[in-house]
Design a protein around this motif. Structure first.
Motif, PDB file in Angstrom:
ATOM      1  N   VAL A 125     -15.936  32.005 -45.768  1.00 32.70           N
ATOM      2  CA  VAL A 125     -16.868  32.035 -44.675  1.00 32.70           C
ATOM      3  C   VAL A 125     -16.246  32.353 -43.624  1.00 32.70           C
ATOM      4  N   ALA A 134     -16.894  34.670 -40.836  1.00 30.80           N
ATOM      5  CA  ALA A 134     -18.037  34.311 -39.722  1.00 30.80           C
ATOM      6  C   ALA A 134     -17.323  35.152 -38.079  1.00 30.80           C
ATOM      7  N   SER A 191     -23.601  37.767 -36.884  1.00 31.58           N
ATOM      8  CA  SER A 191     -23.437  36.770 -36.155  1.00 31.58           C
ATOM      9  C   SER A 191     -23.960  36.560 -34.985  1.00 31.58           C
ATOM     10  N   GLY A 234     -17.715  31.786 -35.120  1.00 32.90           N
ATOM     11  CA  GLY A 234     -19.190  31.436 -36.497  1.00 32.90           C
ATOM     12  C   GLY A 234     -20.309  29.933 -35.680  1.00 32.90           C
ATOM     13  N   HIS A 290     -20.696  25.216 -42.777  1.00 36.59           N
ATOM     14  CA  HIS A 290     -19.951  26.242 -44.146  1.00 36.59           C
ATOM     15  C   HIS A 290     -20.804  26.524 -44.602  1.00 36.59           C
ATOM     16  N   TYR A 312     -24.189  26.404 -44.103  1.00 35.95           N
ATOM     17  CA  TYR A 312     -25.334  26.930 -43.654  1.00 35.95           C
ATOM     18  C   TYR A 312     -24.700  28.659 -43.684  1.00 35.95           C
ATOM     19  N   LEU A 313     -23.202  29.337 -42.605  1.00 35.25           N
ATOM     20  CA  LEU A 313     -22.105  30.285 -43.082  1.00 35.25           C
ATOM     21  C   LEU A 313     -22.412  30.749 -44.283  1.00 35.25           C
ATOM     22  N   ARG A 360     -26.601  31.309 -44.316  1.00 28.20           N
ATOM     23  CA  ARG A 360     -27.358  32.284 -43.693  1.00 28.20           C
ATOM     24  C   ARG A 360     -27.897  33.579 -44.063  1.00 28.20           C
TER      25      ARG A 360
END
Length: 109
Positions: A8, A12, A18, A24, A72, A74-75, A78
């Motif tokens: 992650v 990011a 991004s 990120g 984390h 979410y990323l 995403r």
């Protein structure tokens, strides 16, 4: 969990997909019970402010209770989360920072 965290962080930091700065996390705000993010629309003219419930990120995206776990989760997911936001967001400026779109666990079932 370390492997996921490293992937992650490298995702990011490489800037791929991004909407914000390379770290990120600049566009993510952990508010305890929610994660506040801004999701860019396809036209890149406006973004949708979104508050994602902790319960949704825990139940569907593997968030834990640690520092930055909501970010984390979410990323890591995403594309799925952003697609749901764009699916549910009507055209126009309906949502604001004071009145963001609210996503709960039921929105991802």
């Amino acid at each position: 969990m370390t492997k996921t965290k490293e992937s992650v962080e490298s995702q990011a930091s490489d800037g791929k997909g991004s909407a914000g700065p390379p770290d990120g996390f600049a566009n993510l705000e952990d508010r305890g019970s929610t994660l506040f993010v801004r999701v860019s629309r396809m036209d890149n003219q406006r973004s949708v402010p979104v508050a994602i419930a902790r319960a949704a990120l825990e139940a569907h995206f593997g968030a834990g209770e640690g520092e930055k776990d909501l970010a984390h989760a979410y990323l890591s997911h995403r594309p799925t989360i952003n697609a749901k936001v764009l699916e549910l967001a009507p055209a126009g400026d309906v949502y604001t920072d004071a009145n963001p779109m609210l996503l709960g666990a039921g929105d991802f079932e």
